[in-house]
Design a protein around this motif. Sequence first.
Motif, PDB file in Angstrom:
ATOM      1  N   UNK A  62      55.366 105.030  67.183  1.00  0.00           N
ATOM      2  CA  UNK A  62      54.706 106.150  66.989  1.00  0.00           C
ATOM      3  C   UNK A  62      53.526 106.389  68.125  1.00  0.00           C
ATOM      4  N   UNK A  63      53.011 107.662  68.162  1.00  0.00           N
ATOM      5  CA  UNK A  63      52.041 107.907  69.085  1.00  0.00           C
ATOM      6  C   UNK A  63      50.535 107.424  68.729  1.00  0.00           C
ATOM      7  N   UNK A  64      50.264 106.701  69.930  1.00  0.00           N
ATOM      8  CA  UNK A  64      49.005 106.168  69.727  1.00  0.00           C
ATOM      9  C   UNK A  64      48.712 105.014  68.650  1.00  0.00           C
ATOM     10  N   UNK A  65      49.802 104.264  68.577  1.00  0.00           N
ATOM     11  CA  UNK A  65      49.860 103.129  67.525  1.00  0.00           C
ATOM     12  C   UNK A  65      49.266 101.799  68.512  1.00  0.00           C
ATOM     13  N   UNK A  66      48.614 100.979  68.079  1.00  0.00           N
ATOM     14  CA  UNK A  66      47.858  99.978  68.900  1.00  0.00           C
ATOM     15  C   UNK A  66      48.006  98.731  67.865  1.00  0.00           C
ATOM     16  N   UNK A  67      47.810  97.448  68.340  1.00  0.00           N
ATOM     17  CA  UNK A  67      48.148  96.411  67.548  1.00  0.00           C
ATOM     18  C   UNK A  67      46.900  95.196  67.732  1.00  0.00           C
ATOM     19  N   UNK A  68      45.977  95.743  68.594  1.00  0.00           N
ATOM     20  CA  UNK A  68      44.822  94.805  69.177  1.00  0.00           C
ATOM     21  C   UNK A  68      44.057  94.292  67.980  1.00  0.00           C
ATOM     22  N   UNK A  69      43.735  95.104  66.952  1.00  0.00           N
ATOM     23  CA  UNK A  69      43.090  94.934  65.674  1.00  0.00           C
ATOM     24  C   UNK A  69      43.749  93.894  64.586  1.00  0.00           C
ATOM     25  N   UNK A  70      44.869  93.587  64.854  1.00  0.00           N
ATOM     26  CA  UNK A  70      45.412  92.675  63.654  1.00  0.00           C
ATOM     27  C   UNK A  70      45.201  91.485  63.822  1.00  0.00           C
ATOM     28  N   UNK A  71      44.847  90.683  62.697  1.00  0.00           N
ATOM     29  CA  UNK A  71      44.428  89.452  62.601  1.00  0.00           C
ATOM     30  C   UNK A  71      45.384  88.327  63.491  1.00  0.00           C
ATOM     31  N   UNK A  72      46.635  88.568  63.013  1.00  0.00           N
ATOM     32  CA  UNK A  72      47.703  87.709  63.952  1.00  0.00           C
ATOM     33  C   UNK A  72      47.572  87.885  65.265  1.00  0.00           C
ATOM     34  N   UNK A  73      47.262  89.020  65.754  1.00  0.00           N
ATOM     35  CA  UNK A  73      47.208  89.341  67.495  1.00  0.00           C
ATOM     36  C   UNK A  73      46.016  88.577  67.918  1.00  0.00           C
ATOM     37  N   UNK A  74      44.820  88.954  67.178  1.00  0.00           N
ATOM     38  CA  UNK A  74      43.593  88.133  67.728  1.00  0.00           C
ATOM     39  C   UNK A  74      43.912  86.459  67.564  1.00  0.00           C
ATOM     40  N   UNK A  75      44.417  86.073  66.446  1.00  0.00           N
ATOM     41  CA  UNK A  75      44.619  84.723  66.336  1.00  0.00           C
ATOM     42  C   UNK A  75      45.626  84.151  67.318  1.00  0.00           C
ATOM     43  N   UNK A  76      46.528  84.877  67.546  1.00  0.00           N
ATOM     44  CA  UNK A  76      47.461  84.508  68.885  1.00  0.00           C
ATOM     45  C   UNK A  76      46.853  84.442  70.071  1.00  0.00           C
ATOM     46  N   UNK A  77      46.092  85.352  70.488  1.00  0.00           N
ATOM     47  CA  UNK A  77      45.173  85.246  71.748  1.00  0.00           C
ATOM     48  C   UNK A  77      44.303  84.091  71.776  1.00  0.00           C
TER      49      UNK A  77
END
Length: 555
Positions: free
Chosen positions: A112-127
């Motif tokens: 979808x237009x403008x979708x982003x995942x950087x705010x997801x908990x699992x994304x932050x935990x993986x980083x």
Amino acid sequence: MRLKLVAVAVAALAPVVAMLVYNEVALRHQRNEEVRASAAQAARQASSEVERIIEGLHALLVSVAAMPSVRQLDVPACNAALEAVVESIPNIRTIFVVGLDGQPICGSMAFPEGVIFSDRDYFQQMLTTKAFVVGTYTQSRLVDRPVLPLAMPLMEGDVMKAVIVSGIRVDWLQNRITERGVATGNAVTIADGNGTIVARVPSPERFVGTAMPDAYQRLIHADQPDVIELMSEDGTERILGYRPIALPSNPLYVSAGFSKEEAFAPINRATTMNTLAIIGGALFAFLAAIFIGNRFILVPISRIADVMEKWRGGQTTARTGMKGPDELGVVGATFDRLLDELDERRRQSQEAEEERSLLIRELAHRVKNGFTLVQAIARQTFSRSDPERYNSFAERLAALAGTYDLILSREGSASSVREIVSAALRAHVASQAERIRLDGPEVVLPADIALPLSLVVHELATNATKYGSLGSEYGTVTIEWKHDDGRVLLIWTEADGPPVSIPTKKGFGSILIERAFPAQAQARSRSDYRPGGLVFEVIFLIGEPVAKGEVDPSG
């Protein structure tokens, strides 16, 4: 007696009841241990299945990371490759690659237009960890469905260049748990690290997507798996086996609960049947005790008691009529024989009493005849030559005859002091009753004491008439006696008579008074010739002889 019979029945049932209670407790304890073991085993099995699913998807992401199009981040080729992978795996919705800034690079479907995942908990935990991560219950931004996110780094040597993301379909996971089947009353729950339920059987529509109650949050991060008893949210009391997230390779909390009501249903049914059987047996035992007790115990006892009451009422012909080999029958027959023997003894006693009465009457007749004969001889011998002495002898003989009449008329060998004194004074009382007073307790004397006392009283009365108070117009005589410890003290007191003096010689009367009583009576007498009248005291034994040193009434 009925209560005693019931008590016997209770005592007989008590060991059976105690054994059943013991078995009941033992069976419940054993069943409780079995259910706890089953709950722990079910939780292990469910947890193992979840681990296999997660491990399979982890292996899938590892394979995806090895694909050249993905490693080179060739967007058209990557999109095509990832779309082909998703089509063959039903338990995931999408696979996509995200840059380190959270912007999508390529995937199995259009973004979808403008979708982003950087705010997801699992994304932050993986980083942070740079390792494979299982996220929490999440509403997908690509398909608008709940998923359980999975993420792993795309590494170039030691440098992370992107993130590969996928997600387990929650509805697929729910269907997988439901297909396993859960017995009635049991429950299986899978929750993420935040305590949000991602799958549950039964009632998934009620619980999936909701947070576990605060009281159970501690179980998610417990140190060790365990089995506990609790009241579930649906109001069912369960034995719950659980496996916390803290365990190695355990990405999700898993629990399996067994309904205590269902688990113990067979034992409860058996308990109900046993209880009904015990109650039925107890009722039967009580009724049997009452019936058997009435028939074989109470009725025979009542018959024996009734015969005893009739005997007390004078029906000496009453019998139980009991026979038989049983104990009460033997008692009844023995009781009848005893009554027969008592009746025979009573008959013999009546016959002996009749014979004795006949002998007594014959003896009385012969004694009277003897006294009459003696009196006739005395009258013929000296009534004309010495009338005064004859009259004195006749009076003494009459007093002796009166005492014999008293003794023989009582058909025994004893008479009371009052009767003896009254009989001895009969000739004097007839004309001077108001001047003679008797006072003393009821004391019964044997025959060998009664006769001497009668003669003594007669002599005292004769002397009082000739020389003492009964010879004057206003003189009186008081005769008192006391009884104490087998002794009788009799006091003869004359008053208001002519002056008396000590006699100069002893006549027959004085000698009679001194020697009348037998030696075993230990009689002692004392005469006090007072100016106002004679006071005579005599004390004698009517029981066992007293020891020497007793006080003499003469002082």
